[in-house]
Design an enzyme around this catalytic site. Structure first.
Site, PDB file in Angstrom:
ATOM      1  N   GLU A 158      61.689  82.710 -67.895  1.00 29.89           N
ATOM      2  CA  GLU A 158      60.567  82.826 -68.832  1.00 29.89           C
ATOM      3  C   GLU A 158      61.080  83.160 -70.226  1.00 29.89           C
ATOM      4  O   GLU A 158      62.266  83.464 -70.434  1.00 29.89           O
ATOM      5  CB  GLU A 158      59.604  83.911 -68.331  1.00 29.89           C
ATOM      6  CG  GLU A 158      59.031  83.537 -66.972  1.00 29.89           C
ATOM      7  CD  GLU A 158      58.005  84.533 -66.445  1.00 29.89           C
ATOM      8  OE1 GLU A 158      57.927  85.665 -66.977  1.00 29.89           O
ATOM      9  OE2 GLU A 158      57.300  84.159 -65.487  1.00 29.89           O
ATOM     10  N   CYS A 180      60.440  76.300 -64.969  1.00 30.09           N
ATOM     11  CA  CYS A 180      60.262  76.557 -63.538  1.00 30.09           C
ATOM     12  C   CYS A 180      61.590  76.444 -62.784  1.00 30.09           C
ATOM     13  O   CYS A 180      62.494  75.700 -63.182  1.00 30.09           O
ATOM     14  CB  CYS A 180      59.288  75.557 -62.933  1.00 30.09           C
ATOM     15  SG  CYS A 180      57.592  75.719 -63.458  1.00 30.09           S
ATOM     16  N   GLU A 211      62.212  74.920 -59.999  1.00 23.71           N
ATOM     17  CA  GLU A 211      62.493  73.572 -59.476  1.00 23.71           C
ATOM     18  C   GLU A 211      63.218  72.731 -60.517  1.00 23.71           C
ATOM     19  O   GLU A 211      64.124  71.965 -60.209  1.00 23.71           O
ATOM     20  CB  GLU A 211      61.188  72.863 -59.090  1.00 23.71           C
ATOM     21  CG  GLU A 211      60.418  73.511 -57.953  1.00 23.71           C
ATOM     22  CD  GLU A 211      59.424  74.561 -58.414  1.00 23.71           C
ATOM     23  OE1 GLU A 211      59.699  75.278 -59.396  1.00 23.71           O
ATOM     24  OE2 GLU A 211      58.368  74.673 -57.787  1.00 23.71           O
ATOM     25  N   CYS A 256      54.340  73.368 -59.111  1.00 20.41           N
ATOM     26  CA  CYS A 256      53.300  73.047 -60.088  1.00 20.41           C
ATOM     27  C   CYS A 256      53.278  71.541 -60.349  1.00 20.41           C
ATOM     28  O   CYS A 256      54.195  70.803 -59.961  1.00 20.41           O
ATOM     29  CB  CYS A 256      53.526  73.828 -61.386  1.00 20.41           C
ATOM     30  SG  CYS A 256      54.824  73.130 -62.439  1.00 20.41           S
ATOM     31  N   CYS A 278      56.360  70.008 -62.140  1.00 23.01           N
ATOM     32  CA  CYS A 278      57.537  69.895 -61.272  1.00 23.01           C
ATOM     33  C   CYS A 278      57.365  68.777 -60.250  1.00 23.01           C
ATOM     34  O   CYS A 278      58.326  68.082 -59.912  1.00 23.01           O
ATOM     35  CB  CYS A 278      57.822  71.226 -60.587  1.00 23.01           C
ATOM     36  SG  CYS A 278      58.463  72.462 -61.737  1.00 23.01           S
TER      37      CYS A 278
HETATM   38  N1  THU Z   1      56.815  78.785 -61.561  1.00 24.17           N
HETATM   39  C1  THU Z   1      57.894  78.121 -61.032  1.00 24.17           C
HETATM   40  O1  THU Z   1      59.051  78.509 -61.245  1.00 24.17           O
HETATM   41  N2  THU Z   1      57.659  77.017 -60.290  1.00 24.17           N
HETATM   42  C2  THU Z   1      56.426  76.507 -60.016  1.00 24.17           C
HETATM   43  O2  THU Z   1      56.316  75.455 -59.427  1.00 24.17           O
HETATM   44  C3  THU Z   1      55.230  77.258 -60.419  1.00 24.17           C
HETATM   45  C4  THU Z   1      55.438  78.369 -61.355  1.00 24.17           C
HETATM   46  C5  THU Z   1      57.055  79.988 -62.383  1.00 24.17           C
HETATM   47  C6  THU Z   1      56.683  79.827 -63.833  1.00 24.17           C
HETATM   48  C7  THU Z   1      56.440  81.264 -64.231  1.00 24.17           C
HETATM   49  O3  THU Z   1      57.680  81.858 -64.605  1.00 24.17           O
HETATM   50  C8  THU Z   1      55.954  81.930 -62.964  1.00 24.17           C
HETATM   51  O4  THU Z   1      56.293  81.061 -61.901  1.00 24.17           O
HETATM   52  C9  THU Z   1      54.458  82.194 -62.935  1.00 24.17           C
HETATM   53  O5  THU Z   1      53.738  81.053 -63.212  1.00 24.17           O
END
Ligand code: THU
Length: 139
Positions: free
Chosen positions: A54, A63, A65, A102, A105
């Site tokens: 983040e 993310c 992935e 998400c 991804c």
């Molecule tokens: N996040 C991921 O790393 N992968 C996903 O497919 C969904 C969300 C992360 C983004 C953010 O740092 C945290 O999860 C909350 O949304």
């Protein structure tokens, strides 16, 4: 409603899921406190790992992935055969919605996996990428 392929894992899937769980604590998540780990295996048989990173400028967040996927792509490991994802901080009440990749991804994975490529989601089960993203955009 998404069609889950199955909930029991094959040995290669279970091993990859362990790798995803193991890398998740390396996430940089001061804002959401939601750690995600991803592990992919490509055509070369090598495991590529990622965790979410983040940023104070929220939209720059990456993310787990995609961190793993970009490494696999530049290594020449296409097509990705299996992607495992572990959201180790997801509370049980979130169910599969709080554990599956998400939309962004899914689109990225769809370009680098075959349609029947497997996505192993911790606490949910095994999907194909085509089930997670029907009618993905392709050029
Ligand atoms: N996040 C991921 O790393 N992968 C996903 O497919 C969904 C969300 C992360 C983004 C953010 O740092 C945290 O999860 C909350 O949304």
């Amino acid at each position: 409603m998404l069609r889950l392929v199955r909930t029991e894992l094959a040995p290669d899937e279970a091993e990859l899921l362990e790798a995803a769980r193991a890398v998740a604590p390396r996430a940089w998540v001061p804002f959401s406190r939601f750690r995600v780990g991803a592990a992919l295996v490509g055509a070369d048989g090598v495991v590529y790992r990622g965790a979410n990173v983040e940023n104070a400028s929220y939209g720059l967040t990456m993310c787990a992935e995609r961190v793993a996927l970009f490494q696999a792509v530049i290594a020449g490991a296409r097509p990705i055969r299996i992607c495992a994802v572990a959201c180790i901080d997801a509370p049980p009440e979130l169910g599969s919605a709080g554990r599956t990749p998400c939309g962004a991804c899914r689109q990225l994975l769809a370009e680098h996996m075959l349609p029947d490529g497997r996505v192993v989601v911790d606490g949910a089960g095994v999907y194909t990428i085509a089930e997670l993203l029907p009618e993905a955009f392709h050029l």
